[in-house]
Motif scaffolding. Structure first.
Motif, PDB file in Angstrom:
ATOM      1  N   GLU A 335     -11.362   2.126   3.464  1.00 58.17           N
ATOM      2  CA  GLU A 335      -9.856   2.157   1.714  1.00 58.17           C
ATOM      3  C   GLU A 335      -9.336   2.624   2.960  1.00 58.17           C
ATOM      4  O   GLU A 335      -8.007   2.868   2.432  1.00 58.17           O
ATOM      5  N   GLU A 336      -9.648   3.876   3.733  1.00 63.73           N
ATOM      6  CA  GLU A 336      -8.297   4.536   4.767  1.00 63.73           C
ATOM      7  C   GLU A 336      -7.401   3.081   5.257  1.00 63.73           C
ATOM      8  O   GLU A 336      -6.396   3.579   5.442  1.00 63.73           O
ATOM      9  N   LEU A 337      -7.595   2.213   5.769  1.00 65.46           N
ATOM     10  CA  LEU A 337      -6.964   1.464   6.205  1.00 65.46           C
ATOM     11  C   LEU A 337      -6.076   1.004   5.322  1.00 65.46           C
ATOM     12  O   LEU A 337      -4.662   0.310   5.435  1.00 65.46           O
ATOM     13  N   GLY A 338      -6.558   1.196   3.748  1.00 63.79           N
ATOM     14  CA  GLY A 338      -5.903   0.062   2.574  1.00 63.79           C
ATOM     15  C   GLY A 338      -4.787   1.146   2.379  1.00 63.79           C
ATOM     16  O   GLY A 338      -3.763   0.782   2.567  1.00 63.79           O
ATOM     17  N   ASP A 339      -5.830   2.663   2.493  1.00 63.38           N
ATOM     18  CA  ASP A 339      -4.378   3.508   2.213  1.00 63.38           C
ATOM     19  C   ASP A 339      -3.004   3.829   3.378  1.00 63.38           C
ATOM     20  O   ASP A 339      -1.921   3.764   2.950  1.00 63.38           O
ATOM     21  N   LEU A 340      -3.466   3.728   4.688  1.00 58.90           N
ATOM     22  CA  LEU A 340      -2.017   3.292   5.041  1.00 58.90           C
ATOM     23  C   LEU A 340      -1.340   2.032   5.070  1.00 58.90           C
ATOM     24  O   LEU A 340       0.017   2.519   5.698  1.00 58.90           O
ATOM     25  N   VAL A 341      -1.885   1.253   4.862  1.00 58.40           N
ATOM     26  CA  VAL A 341      -1.486   0.106   5.341  1.00 58.40           C
ATOM     27  C   VAL A 341      -0.376   0.115   3.617  1.00 58.40           C
ATOM     28  O   VAL A 341       1.145  -0.692   3.327  1.00 58.40           O
ATOM     29  N   LYS A 342      -0.277   0.627   2.256  1.00 56.64           N
ATOM     30  CA  LYS A 342       0.034   0.711   1.288  1.00 56.64           C
ATOM     31  C   LYS A 342       1.236   1.766   1.467  1.00 56.64           C
ATOM     32  O   LYS A 342       1.641   1.175   0.541  1.00 56.64           O
ATOM     33  N   THR A 343       2.039   2.222   2.359  1.00 60.45           N
ATOM     34  CA  THR A 343       3.441   3.266   2.345  1.00 60.45           C
ATOM     35  C   THR A 343       4.090   1.957   2.569  1.00 60.45           C
ATOM     36  O   THR A 343       5.040   2.535   2.961  1.00 60.45           O
ATOM     37  N   VAL A 344       3.788   0.725   3.412  1.00 59.47           N
ATOM     38  CA  VAL A 344       4.562   0.267   4.217  1.00 59.47           C
ATOM     39  C   VAL A 344       4.286  -1.791   3.196  1.00 59.47           C
ATOM     40  O   VAL A 344       5.637  -2.488   2.706  1.00 59.47           O
ATOM     41  N   ASP A 345       3.261  -2.565   2.881  1.00 61.16           N
ATOM     42  CA  ASP A 345       2.792  -3.009   1.715  1.00 61.16           C
ATOM     43  C   ASP A 345       2.150  -2.916   0.631  1.00 61.16           C
ATOM     44  O   ASP A 345       0.719  -2.784   1.383  1.00 61.16           O
ATOM     45  N   ASN A 346       2.423  -2.617  -0.335  1.00 65.36           N
ATOM     46  CA  ASN A 346       1.434  -3.188  -1.218  1.00 65.36           C
ATOM     47  C   ASN A 346       0.026  -3.966  -0.589  1.00 65.36           C
ATOM     48  O   ASN A 346      -0.638  -4.476  -1.239  1.00 65.36           O
ATOM     49  N   ASP A 347       0.821  -5.579  -1.517  1.00 65.22           N
ATOM     50  CA  ASP A 347      -0.212  -7.340  -1.085  1.00 65.22           C
ATOM     51  C   ASP A 347      -0.804  -7.259  -0.109  1.00 65.22           C
ATOM     52  O   ASP A 347      -2.307  -7.322  -0.184  1.00 65.22           O
ATOM     53  N   LEU A 348      -0.359  -6.967   0.977  1.00 69.94           N
ATOM     54  CA  LEU A 348      -1.469  -6.247   2.494  1.00 69.94           C
ATOM     55  C   LEU A 348      -2.460  -5.231   2.222  1.00 69.94           C
ATOM     56  O   LEU A 348      -3.380  -5.803   2.002  1.00 69.94           O
ATOM     57  N   ALA A 349      -2.415  -4.308   1.232  1.00 70.15           N
ATOM     58  CA  ALA A 349      -2.960  -2.628   0.787  1.00 70.15           C
ATOM     59  C   ALA A 349      -4.430  -3.686   0.556  1.00 70.15           C
ATOM     60  O   ALA A 349      -5.371  -3.390   0.563  1.00 70.15           O
ATOM     61  N   LEU A 350      -3.759  -4.369  -0.187  1.00 68.59           N
ATOM     62  CA  LEU A 350      -4.654  -4.834  -1.911  1.00 68.59           C
ATOM     63  C   LEU A 350      -5.879  -6.121  -1.357  1.00 68.59           C
ATOM     64  O   LEU A 350      -6.899  -6.247  -1.569  1.00 68.59           O
ATOM     65  N   LYS A 351      -5.342  -6.593  -0.515  1.00 66.86           N
ATOM     66  CA  LYS A 351      -6.165  -7.764   0.555  1.00 66.86           C
ATOM     67  C   LYS A 351      -7.572  -6.731   1.377  1.00 66.86           C
ATOM     68  O   LYS A 351      -8.226  -7.669   1.161  1.00 66.86           O
ATOM     69  N   ILE A 352      -7.167  -6.255   1.423  1.00 72.39           N
ATOM     70  CA  ILE A 352      -7.721  -4.844   2.699  1.00 72.39           C
ATOM     71  C   ILE A 352      -8.553  -4.030   2.231  1.00 72.39           C
ATOM     72  O   ILE A 352      -9.958  -3.830   1.765  1.00 72.39           O
ATOM     73  N   TYR A 353      -8.665  -3.973   0.443  1.00 69.83           N
ATOM     74  CA  TYR A 353      -9.091  -3.217  -0.693  1.00 69.83           C
ATOM     75  C   TYR A 353     -10.211  -4.456  -0.905  1.00 69.83           C
ATOM     76  O   TYR A 353     -11.684  -3.796  -0.945  1.00 69.83           O
TER      77      TYR A 353
END
Length: 415
Positions: A335-353
């Motif tokens: 979840e922490e990695l997703g939160d970090l990536v969400k600051t620059v790319d929502n789609d990539l953050a979604l894949k991580i979540y």
């Protein structure tokens, strides 16, 4: 150590098979590098060592139980503490009395053990036992190869736990009739609180700022019960330090040591911090990137490493590298990695979540994209929305705050 099926290199020969006699007197430990200027141990240390040898000799156990039964008749006393203080003298008197009476019970070995070691104690900085080489911590101050770490199983408040520590000094006690006993004197890190030790499938991280069991410093070499691969951890537990490999700018060697450490015991936040603290040299790859690069060539990063490496590239807006590592399954999603990536790319953050199975944030992300059908598809894969379990309740809370219109859609769809 109890190791089976391991070929012992000649350099680490410990002297062969154990001979007959009392177990404590027949350890095949080969000592080397005597310490010629060692300070004499205190009387307390001598008594501590003598009690430890007696308490850990199987042949002495019946006498320990005998005295314990006597002490049980005494009210209001801590029997364990009293026995530690009084048993050595009681046992000595008992053996001397039996010896005077000519009893065969008082064998030469048992009698010499009861009367304690001689006043002259030899100290060493190296020992080979069961094909494994041990060094004291001081011996390794300027060495690349490290063998001073110990993991020993022991009792703590009635529970069997692993004690982690360092080998400080190697004692050789000498008894009458030629008996000798080798002891490891150690310092143990306090891991009694859950905040001082953390373990998962990749990493065991230990807080090394506090010590405990300072009145129980000794172990016999045979009590060192690490598995074969654990000996490799302890061979290097000191290496990644300010005066070790990082301090000498052997970054690649230090990284390889961490990578090869069994159960990832050296792959900790402390190790990352040491690489982070090294100043960058002009024209050279930053030490921290050398460390992560070595890890990536060997396999997958753990959750903490994945977060720290991603932080570097998110700050530089190089999300394409993150995408490649995720596709190659080199990063552990959280979840922490997703939160970090969400600051620059929502789609990539979604894949991580999704990979991390953070259902509430997956649902919220799909809702923000108005991809409501995918919410149901994903939810059916991980849980059923119709069951209204705790996870889904959290999802609806998130939706209500981020997308109120989604609640109506869900109501119509589910009905």
């Amino acid at each position: 150590m109890y190791l089976k099926g391991i070929d012992k290199p000649e350099r680490n020969d410990d002297g062969g098979e154990r001979g007959p006699g009392m177990e404590v007197f027949t350890q095949n430990a080969r000592l080397f590098s005597p310490i010629t200027r060692a300070l004499d141990p205190s009387q307390n240390e001598r008594e501590m060592a003598h009690w430890f040898v007696l308490y850990n000799s199987s042949e002495v156990e019946p006498y320990i139980e005998e005295q314990k039964n006597i002490l049980h008749n005494v009210q209001g006393r801590d029997i364990s503490r009293v026995q530690r203080e009084e048993f050595p003298k009681w046992f000595k008197n008992r053996m001397n009395d039996l010896r005077t009476k000519g009893s065969p019970e008082a064998t030469d070995e048992l009698w010499s053990l009861a009367n304690g070691p001689g006043s002259v104690i030899d100290f060493y900085s190296g020992c080979i036992y069961n094909g494994i080489r041990f060094h004291t911590r001081n011996r390794e101050n300027r060495r690349t190869c490290q063998n001073s770490g110990l993991v020993v199983e022991g009792d703590h408040n009635g529970n069997q736990i692993n004690f982690y520590g360092y080998l400080c000094k190697i004692w050789e006690l000498k008894y009458l009739h030629g008996g000798t006993v080798v002891l490891f004197q150690c310092e143990w890190y306090d891991t009694g609180h859950k905040n001082r030790i953390y373990s998962d499938e990749h990493v065991t991280s230990i807080d090394v700022t506090r010590l405990w069991y300072e009145d129980d410093q000794f172990v016999l070499p045979c009590q060192e019960k690490m598995r074969a691969q654990q000996s490799k951890i302890l061979a290097g537990i000191n290496s990644i330090t300010d005066d070790g490999l990082v301090g000498r700018r052997k970054y690649k060697e230090a990284a390889e040591l961490a990578v090869e450490s069994p159960q990832g015991i050296l792959r900790t936040s402390d190790t990352v911090a040491k690489f982070q603290s090294v100043p960058m040299q002009a024209g050279q790859t930053p030490p921290l990137l050398q460390y992560f690069g070595t890890l990536l060539t060997r396999g997958k990063l753990n959750a903490f490493e994945s977060l720290e490496l991603s932080r570097l590239f998110v700050n530089q807006n190089k999300k394409n590298l993150l995408e490649n590592w995720l596709a190659e399954d080199k990063l552990e999603c959280s979840e922490e990695l997703g939160d970090l990536v969400k600051t620059v790319d929502n789609d990539l953050a979604l894949k991580i979540y999704i990979k991390a199975r953070v259902t509430p944030k997956v649902v919220t992300a799909f809702a923000e994209k108005r991809e409501f059908d995918k919410i149901l598809i994903h939810s059916k894969q991980v849980t059923c929305l119709c069951n209204y379990n705790h996870s889904n309740m959290f999802c609806f809370v998130d939706l209500q705050s981020s997308c109120p219109s989604c609640i109506l859609w869900f109501s119509l769809t589910i009905n």
